[in-house]
Design a protein around this motif. Structure first.
Motif, PDB file in Angstrom:
ATOM      1  N   PHE A 101      26.223  -2.743  -5.944  1.00  0.00           N
ATOM      2  CA  PHE A 101      25.235  -1.994  -5.170  1.00  0.00           C
ATOM      3  C   PHE A 101      25.883  -0.840  -4.418  1.00  0.00           C
ATOM      4  N   LEU A 102      27.075  -1.051  -3.861  1.00  0.00           N
ATOM      5  CA  LEU A 102      27.736   0.023  -3.133  1.00  0.00           C
ATOM      6  C   LEU A 102      28.036   1.205  -4.063  1.00  0.00           C
ATOM      7  N   THR A 103      28.356   0.903  -5.322  1.00  0.00           N
ATOM      8  CA  THR A 103      28.563   1.977  -6.300  1.00  0.00           C
ATOM      9  C   THR A 103      27.260   2.739  -6.536  1.00  0.00           C
ATOM     10  N   MET A 104      26.147   1.987  -6.711  1.00  0.00           N
ATOM     11  CA  MET A 104      24.839   2.638  -6.877  1.00  0.00           C
ATOM     12  C   MET A 104      24.484   3.450  -5.635  1.00  0.00           C
ATOM     13  N   CYS A 105      24.799   2.896  -4.468  1.00  0.00           N
ATOM     14  CA  CYS A 105      24.467   3.555  -3.202  1.00  0.00           C
ATOM     15  C   CYS A 105      25.219   4.878  -3.071  1.00  0.00           C
ATOM     16  N   THR A 106      26.515   4.870  -3.418  1.00  0.00           N
ATOM     17  CA  THR A 106      27.313   6.098  -3.344  1.00  0.00           C
ATOM     18  C   THR A 106      26.734   7.159  -4.273  1.00  0.00           C
ATOM     19  N   ARG A 107      26.350   6.738  -5.494  1.00  0.00           N
ATOM     20  CA  ARG A 107      25.834   7.686  -6.479  1.00  0.00           C
ATOM     21  C   ARG A 107      24.513   8.299  -6.037  1.00  0.00           C
ATOM     22  N   HIS A 108      23.641   7.488  -5.452  1.00  0.00           N
ATOM     23  CA  HIS A 108      22.289   7.958  -5.169  1.00  0.00           C
ATOM     24  C   HIS A 108      22.095   8.472  -3.739  1.00  0.00           C
ATOM     25  N   PHE A 109      22.868   7.937  -2.769  1.00  0.00           N
ATOM     26  CA  PHE A 109      22.631   8.294  -1.365  1.00  0.00           C
ATOM     27  C   PHE A 109      23.834   8.955  -0.691  1.00  0.00           C
ATOM     28  N   GLY A 110      24.978   8.921  -1.352  1.00  0.00           N
ATOM     29  CA  GLY A 110      26.161   9.539  -0.776  1.00  0.00           C
ATOM     30  C   GLY A 110      27.096   8.537  -0.130  1.00  0.00           C
ATOM     31  N   SER A 111      28.309   8.989   0.126  1.00  0.00           N
ATOM     32  CA  SER A 111      29.355   8.089   0.632  1.00  0.00           C
ATOM     33  C   SER A 111      29.107   7.654   2.068  1.00  0.00           C
ATOM     34  N   VAL A 112      28.410   8.494   2.857  1.00  0.00           N
ATOM     35  CA  VAL A 112      28.182   8.137   4.268  1.00  0.00           C
ATOM     36  C   VAL A 112      27.285   6.904   4.360  1.00  0.00           C
ATOM     37  N   VAL A 113      26.184   6.905   3.612  1.00  0.00           N
ATOM     38  CA  VAL A 113      25.282   5.742   3.616  1.00  0.00           C
ATOM     39  C   VAL A 113      25.994   4.526   3.042  1.00  0.00           C
ATOM     40  N   ALA A 114      26.754   4.719   1.952  1.00  0.00           N
ATOM     41  CA  ALA A 114      27.482   3.593   1.355  1.00  0.00           C
ATOM     42  C   ALA A 114      28.464   3.012   2.360  1.00  0.00           C
ATOM     43  N   GLN A 115      29.170   3.852   3.117  1.00  0.00           N
ATOM     44  CA  GLN A 115      30.126   3.355   4.107  1.00  0.00           C
ATOM     45  C   GLN A 115      29.404   2.630   5.233  1.00  0.00           C
ATOM     46  N   GLN A 140       0.809  -1.224   0.000  1.00  0.00           N
ATOM     47  CA  GLN A 140       0.000   0.000   0.000  1.00  0.00           C
ATOM     48  C   GLN A 140       0.839   1.269   0.000  1.00  0.00           C
ATOM     49  N   ASN A 141       1.994   1.231   0.650  1.00  0.00           N
ATOM     50  CA  ASN A 141       2.708   2.476   0.918  1.00  0.00           C
ATOM     51  C   ASN A 141       4.122   2.560   0.346  1.00  0.00           C
ATOM     52  N   PHE A 142       4.639   1.468  -0.196  1.00  0.00           N
ATOM     53  CA  PHE A 142       6.038   1.445  -0.610  1.00  0.00           C
ATOM     54  C   PHE A 142       6.189   0.888  -2.026  1.00  0.00           C
ATOM     55  N   ILE A 143       7.265   1.307  -2.691  1.00  0.00           N
ATOM     56  CA  ILE A 143       7.809   0.578  -3.827  1.00  0.00           C
ATOM     57  C   ILE A 143       8.975  -0.220  -3.265  1.00  0.00           C
ATOM     58  N   THR A 144       8.963  -1.532  -3.422  1.00  0.00           N
ATOM     59  CA  THR A 144       9.986  -2.386  -2.822  1.00  0.00           C
ATOM     60  C   THR A 144      10.938  -2.891  -3.905  1.00  0.00           C
ATOM     61  N   TRP A 145      12.215  -2.635  -3.683  1.00  0.00           N
ATOM     62  CA  TRP A 145      13.272  -3.051  -4.611  1.00  0.00           C
ATOM     63  C   TRP A 145      14.245  -3.921  -3.836  1.00  0.00           C
ATOM     64  N   ALA A 146      14.876  -4.882  -4.480  1.00  0.00           N
ATOM     65  CA  ALA A 146      15.728  -5.825  -3.760  1.00  0.00           C
ATOM     66  C   ALA A 146      17.065  -6.004  -4.476  1.00  0.00           C
ATOM     67  N   TRP A 147      18.051  -6.437  -3.696  1.00  0.00           N
ATOM     68  CA  TRP A 147      19.368  -6.760  -4.262  1.00  0.00           C
ATOM     69  C   TRP A 147      20.023  -7.823  -3.385  1.00  0.00           C
ATOM     70  N   ASP A 148      20.796  -8.687  -4.032  1.00  0.00           N
ATOM     71  CA  ASP A 148      21.472  -9.773  -3.320  1.00  0.00           C
ATOM     72  C   ASP A 148      22.930  -9.386  -3.105  1.00  0.00           C
ATOM     73  N   MET A 149      23.351  -9.328  -1.832  1.00  0.00           N
ATOM     74  CA  MET A 149      24.709  -8.904  -1.478  1.00  0.00           C
ATOM     75  C   MET A 149      25.635 -10.096  -1.244  1.00  0.00           C
ATOM     76  N   THR A 150      25.167 -11.321  -1.540  1.00  0.00           N
ATOM     77  CA  THR A 150      25.957 -12.503  -1.239  1.00  0.00           C
ATOM     78  C   THR A 150      27.258 -12.526  -2.028  1.00  0.00           C
ATOM     79  N   LYS A 151      27.183 -12.315  -3.342  1.00  0.00           N
ATOM     80  CA  LYS A 151      28.360 -12.350  -4.206  1.00  0.00           C
ATOM     81  C   LYS A 151      29.075 -10.990  -4.161  1.00  0.00           C
ATOM     82  N   GLU A 152      30.392 -11.031  -4.127  1.00  0.00           N
ATOM     83  CA  GLU A 152      31.185  -9.816  -3.983  1.00  0.00           C
ATOM     84  C   GLU A 152      30.958  -8.838  -5.137  1.00  0.00           C
ATOM     85  N   ALA A 153      30.828  -9.364  -6.366  1.00  0.00           N
ATOM     86  CA  ALA A 153      30.635  -8.481  -7.521  1.00  0.00           C
ATOM     87  C   ALA A 153      29.308  -7.729  -7.418  1.00  0.00           C
TER      88      ALA A 153
END
Length: 436
Positions: free
Chosen positions: A210-224, A192-205
């Protein structure tokens, strides 16, 4: 508790469906799944059981042994004496079903996933296979597309973005997915209230991607912050709110939570989002109202310009038509004047009063009441009179020449006859009358 409930709980921990579970260690008297633990003959306060997946005919013995998981039964009444399960040779990984990772046939995502849409399709299929069909509806597409869907529509249609970060090596993953993400209340609230997106962090690649996407969209603090999370702190649930300048991470929820706590944190995020959304709706409504007023003003101005243009074009057409008619009129007048002059010049000279020949004196009255007179030889043809009248501007095609006594239309007579023959001698008064 009854045996079937235990088997269902083990399914939540290990992803081994009840019908595929093979157990060892039940007392001989435990023959019915509806039997309670209290009357089954289990050894209290602790009883050692072993469960594995039912082998297919082609499985080897070694494969079957790899799929075994120890399950320890601890009574509620004596639980305080056995808080540390390692006293019985069982570590946390066994308690939370880590051994079940060996059972999985397919990864949640292909390694080094480049196409995010295809990766999410595989993730959704594998998630459904492991945990059933009652789970959040994962957005199929890139993270940028999920932003677009959640944040960039009309203010009333915007939603929060929930990012689920999966990790197959975490001891918390099975419990979090089966008991929390697949809880009907959580599934319904997210839908009802969210768009839910998922990613698998098991494999290093995939983790690095995802960390690259995270830095681009949310900044280095969130990525760290995500980079420093240990494996057993996964899975993670990120709650993102879209803002004008940047996207804000409202919450990072770790896997060691409960359904109630997860729901409480989702609702807390919704309170923050709803307050912002109401402001955005107000701003959007005011902006749309201003734009509507401007559009109405622009439309009124356009209509006014169009009316002025149409009026101007009508005036120009009218002026052009008047000019055209004036030109025609002038041409006709010029033509008539040329004819008149030609007739005037071609008339025989007026005979003098003392002429020895017979002379007819004609007095002609115009429609306006004026008179003009002229002498003609009685032997002259009637056409000469017609030409004389036309030379004064009254062509016989447009005017009738009428006699008085008797009243007759002279223009109907033979123009080749002489004035004497048509009895317009020695004098006569005639009237000009416009033809109808």
């Amino acid at each position: 508790s009854i045996f079937h409930q235990v088997k269902r709980n083990v399914y939540d921990l290990t992803s081994i469906p009840v019908r595929h579970q093979v157990w060892e260690g039940w007392p001989p008297s435990a023959t019915d799944d509806s039997m309670t633990l209290a009357v089954s003959g289990l050894t209290f306060p602790c009883h050692r059981l072993t469960v594995g997946r039912r082998s297919s005919p082609v499985q080897t013995r070694e494969q079957s042994e790899e799929q075994c998981t120890d399950v320890h039964m601890v009574s509620d009444s004596d639980g305080d004496d056995f808080e540390d399960a390692t006293e019985f040779g069982v570590d946390d990984g066994e308690m939370f079903g880590v051994a079940s990772s060996a059972l999985r046939k397919s990864p949640m995502m292909p390694e080094n996933a480049e196409n995010e849409g295809d990766a999410l399709l595989q993730f959704t299929a594998e998630f459904s296979s492991r945990y059933g069909d009652c789970h959040p509806v994962y957005f199929i597409g890139s993270l940028e597309a999920a932003f677009q869907e959640a944040f960039y529509g009309k203010a009333r249609d915007r939603k929060l973005l929930a990012i689920y970060l999966h990790h197959d090596e975490s001891v918390l993953t099975n419990v979090f997915c089966s008991q929390m993400l697949c809880a009907e209340s959580i599934v319904s609230y997210l839908s009802q209230n969210f768009i839910t997106w998922a990613w698998d962090m098991t494999k290093e690649a995939n983790r690095a991607r995802f960390l690259t996407m995270c830095t681009r969209h949310f900044g280095s603090v969130v990525a760290q912050t995500i980079r420093t999370q240990k494996t057993d702190q996964f899975p993670l649930f990120l709650i993102i709110m879209g803002k004008r300048s940047s996207n804000e991470v409202l919450n990072v929820i770790q896997g060691n939570t409960t359904v109630d706590e997860l729901m409480m944190r989702l609702m807390a995020a919704m309170e923050i989002f709803s307050a912002q959304q109401q402001e955005d709706i107000k701003d959007e409504d005011e902006r749309e109202a201003r734009e509507n007023v401007k559009r109405e003003q622009d439309e009124a101005y356009r209509i006014s310009l169009e009316a002025d243009r149409a009026k101007r074009e009508a005036q120009e057409r009218e002026m052009a038509e008047q000019f055209r008619l004036e030109q025609i009129r002038k041409e006709q007048e010029e033509e008539r004047e040329a004819i008149r002059l030609s007739l005037e010049q071609s008339l025989p000279p007026e005979p003098k009063e003392e002429s020895t020949e017979s002379v007819s004196k004609l007095r002609i009255r115009t429609p306006s009441g004026e008179f003009f007179e002229r002498r003609f030889l009685a032997s002259s043809k009637l056409q000469v009179v017609f030409d004389f009248v036309a030379s004064k501007g009254y062509p016989w095609e447009e005017y009738k020449l009428l006699g008085t006594f008797p009243r007759r239309d002279v223009t109907q007579l033979d123009p080749n006859k002489s004035l004497l023959e048509v009895k317009l001698y020695p004098q006569e008064t005639l009237f000009l009358e416009a033809k109808e």
